[in-house]
Enzyme design. Sequence first.
Site, PDB file in Angstrom:
ATOM      1  N   ARG A 398       0.839  -1.194   0.000  1.00 43.95           N
ATOM      2  CA  ARG A 398       0.000   0.000   0.000  1.00 43.95           C
ATOM      3  C   ARG A 398       0.874   1.244   0.000  1.00 43.95           C
ATOM      4  O   ARG A 398       1.905   1.287   0.674  1.00 43.95           O
ATOM      5  CB  ARG A 398      -0.933   0.011   1.217  1.00 43.95           C
ATOM      6  CG  ARG A 398      -1.902  -1.158   1.215  1.00 43.95           C
ATOM      7  CD  ARG A 398      -2.829  -1.132   2.413  1.00 43.95           C
ATOM      8  NE  ARG A 398      -3.641  -2.347   2.468  1.00 43.95           N
ATOM      9  CZ  ARG A 398      -4.468  -2.652   3.460  1.00 43.95           C
ATOM     10  NH1 ARG A 398      -4.592  -1.828   4.487  1.00 43.95           N
ATOM     11  NH2 ARG A 398      -5.161  -3.772   3.432  1.00 43.95           N
ATOM     12  N   GLN A 416      -0.443  -9.613   5.884  1.00 45.10           N
ATOM     13  CA  GLN A 416      -1.655  -9.717   6.686  1.00 45.10           C
ATOM     14  C   GLN A 416      -1.895 -11.174   7.073  1.00 45.10           C
ATOM     15  O   GLN A 416      -1.737 -12.077   6.245  1.00 45.10           O
ATOM     16  CB  GLN A 416      -2.868  -9.211   5.904  1.00 45.10           C
ATOM     17  CG  GLN A 416      -2.906  -7.719   5.689  1.00 45.10           C
ATOM     18  CD  GLN A 416      -4.179  -7.299   4.975  1.00 45.10           C
ATOM     19  OE1 GLN A 416      -4.552  -7.876   3.957  1.00 45.10           O
ATOM     20  NE2 GLN A 416      -4.851  -6.290   5.510  1.00 45.10           N
ATOM     21  N   ASP A 418      -4.491 -12.903   7.174  1.00 47.15           N
ATOM     22  CA  ASP A 418      -5.844 -12.757   6.666  1.00 47.15           C
ATOM     23  C   ASP A 418      -6.592 -14.083   6.694  1.00 47.15           C
ATOM     24  O   ASP A 418      -6.000 -15.146   6.489  1.00 47.15           O
ATOM     25  CB  ASP A 418      -5.770 -12.285   5.213  1.00 47.15           C
ATOM     26  CG  ASP A 418      -6.693 -11.114   4.942  1.00 47.15           C
ATOM     27  OD1 ASP A 418      -7.510 -10.809   5.815  1.00 47.15           O
ATOM     28  OD2 ASP A 418      -6.579 -10.523   3.857  1.00 47.15           O
ATOM     29  N   HIS A 420     -10.803 -15.519   5.587  1.00 41.54           N
ATOM     30  CA  HIS A 420     -12.182 -15.219   5.219  1.00 41.54           C
ATOM     31  C   HIS A 420     -13.027 -16.461   5.423  1.00 41.54           C
ATOM     32  O   HIS A 420     -12.606 -17.573   5.101  1.00 41.54           O
ATOM     33  CB  HIS A 420     -12.259 -14.738   3.768  1.00 41.54           C
ATOM     34  CG  HIS A 420     -11.553 -13.445   3.545  1.00 41.54           C
ATOM     35  ND1 HIS A 420     -10.256 -13.374   3.065  1.00 41.54           N
ATOM     36  CD2 HIS A 420     -11.933 -12.157   3.777  1.00 41.54           C
ATOM     37  CE1 HIS A 420      -9.881 -12.110   3.003  1.00 41.54           C
ATOM     38  NE2 HIS A 420     -10.877 -11.347   3.427  1.00 41.54           N
ATOM     39  N   LYS A 500     -18.823  -4.815  12.870  1.00 36.46           N
ATOM     40  CA  LYS A 500     -17.514  -5.405  13.144  1.00 36.46           C
ATOM     41  C   LYS A 500     -17.198  -5.376  14.630  1.00 36.46           C
ATOM     42  O   LYS A 500     -17.791  -4.625  15.407  1.00 36.46           O
ATOM     43  CB  LYS A 500     -16.416  -4.669  12.378  1.00 36.46           C
ATOM     44  CG  LYS A 500     -16.267  -3.195  12.757  1.00 36.46           C
ATOM     45  CD  LYS A 500     -15.109  -2.533  12.025  1.00 36.46           C
ATOM     46  CE  LYS A 500     -14.947  -1.077  12.447  1.00 36.46           C
ATOM     47  NZ  LYS A 500     -13.721  -0.454  11.904  1.00 36.46           N
TER      48      LYS A 500
END
Length: 685
Positions: A398, A416, A418, A420, A500
């Site tokens: 980023r 990350q 991460d 899902h 969240k």
Amino acid sequence: MATKISTPMWSFVMFALLQRTQAAFTGGQGQVGVSKTAQLAFARAANVRKSQTFSRLRPFSVATTENTEVAIELPTNENDEELLKLRHTSAHVMAMAVQQVFKEAQVTIGPWIDNGFYYDFYFPETTAINEETGEEETIPPRKLTDADLKQIKKAMDKIISKDYPIVREEVSREEARQRIMEIGEPFKLEILDSIKTEPITLYHIADQWWDLCAGPHVESTGKLPKKAIQLQSVAGAYWRGDENREMLQRIYATAWNNPVELKAYKARVEEAKKRDHRLLGKKLDLFSIQEDAGGGLVFWHPKGSTIRRNIEDFWKAAHIDNGYDLVYTPHIANLDLWKTSGHFDFYKDGMFDQMEVEGEEYQIKPMNCPFHCVMYKDELRSYRDLPLRWGELGTVYRYERSGTLHGLMRVRGFTQDDAHIYCLPEQLQDEIVSVLDLTEQILSRFGFDKYEIMLSTRPEKSVGSDQIWDEATTALEQALKRKGWEYSIDEGGGAFYGPKIDLKIRDAIGRTWQCSTVQCDFNLPDRFELEYVSAEGKRERPIMVHRAIFGSVERFFGILVENCAGDFPLWLAPTQLRLLPVTDAVMDFCYDVQAQAKKLGIRCEVDRGSERLAKQIRNAEQQRVPLMAVVGMKEMEEGSLAVRSRKLGDLGSFAIGDLLSELSRCADAAEEMTMMGKTEEKEES
């Protein structure tokens, strides 16, 4: 606040107390059954570190009386509304004081922040008549100094002493604009234009000063504790964060309820300087940021890589044990993927420029979620296939302005942790509970067992039906209640795509760090047209859950370094045991022990330097090696090692097999080694 006290920590404390008692009964003679060489070497090291040996057992604290230490848990803006008001009003008082002292100063914004507040000021060029020439000359913009801060603080104290009332006023947008134009504050006009709600609220300090503000504030300036407010520093900041706009001067300040809290905070700041991960990273040779290669990019050195590998291996094993499948995805993708996901529209400024590949535009990935979505869509799923849990340690990139980069805490390339989850609506609550269980399991392994938790609900602008928002929010709330965790609610603070849970961890010196997050997403399943076939044969949208526990490996590593001050627990330490040979005659013996240790997964190192033994011990201490053993002829002849713990002092003499077995057990269990070695009286040969 969720708190858990682990059994290993209690055994660690009890052992330390037991060791002190034993030392008292032996008259401070050290461990018996250990060679004279080892005893003398360790005794010298112990004398150097006598005052440090047990300091790690005490919580970070501030001396409040001559012989008393009291641990201070500082309040936060989230759990102390009066503190938040105090800081907000202090920012207004500081702005008023600045404009009293420096008439040319123009105000912009002045919010409260975690430990206090700041205010940004614009100082334009001014003119004055030169007394010698009689001509008008231009004076460059003022640069605030430490002396200026002292002058401003004196002006603040006078305002506080006058106990001016703080008065709220509602006006129309037109009235607010007229008043701003009358006092010549152009930045306030821009702020006014950015306010979308009406009426416009102003807060006055009596009839002396006012600002656009939504509040809240204390009732009067006299409510502010003068001795608990301190102006800290001045920094540059561009207006609206735009480097093409005016350069402002930002005054940072800290403010607390009372002088005791201020003293505790100042002590924490000094302690934090010693724990700075950037300094320790260099000192312990863990990582570097090579500016010649590009700012914000992390280079992991062998020792840091060893620690990171252990962190990641534990993360992977924990996820597999909890029903996750681990996946890998590319580092770049066609730009169309980011347009489909919406990231290109919403986060373009945080993405690196595209690259052209055979006439098409490709994007280096700023996040992993779109990749998991296209993998889900690769085949039609049945309700029987759900939930799917996919985890990835995915490196993303980023764009961050160079001025915002900060060690490992803010970088341009990071990994990350991460995951899902794609699930049915009726599965959501159980899945959230499982995520929270796993979060607790992983964070507690690293010593983080105190949390601040926030549940954020539907914002004004959002996607998804009322029903799905209500069901998802209820699922998150019920999951937290099932965990028995206390939490706060941030009304309207959720993402536009779903509610969240955010979790902050508290470190060894009381600071909180945002790490873990669990987010429901109703947006990406729609954008990617994700479906499953229900029990009734209909095609339905799954609920997607984003979750991360560390947030990013790099940032978590930085937090971990500062939490333990580089003194890593045994299971993470890059070198767990260092052998210190006193003569070349025992080198082969040391290498044989090292080979045995390696077979058991123990990271053992032989000091191959030519320094004297005392220097070898100091080197091991400075490099935060948890365990060391002085090896002389006696140890080689007996097949034993005299062990010293960095945290607990001398542990005694061990047969090699016993020592390595106990070390392996402790590392697997994430415990410190506390077992005592041989203690019976023994004659030296």
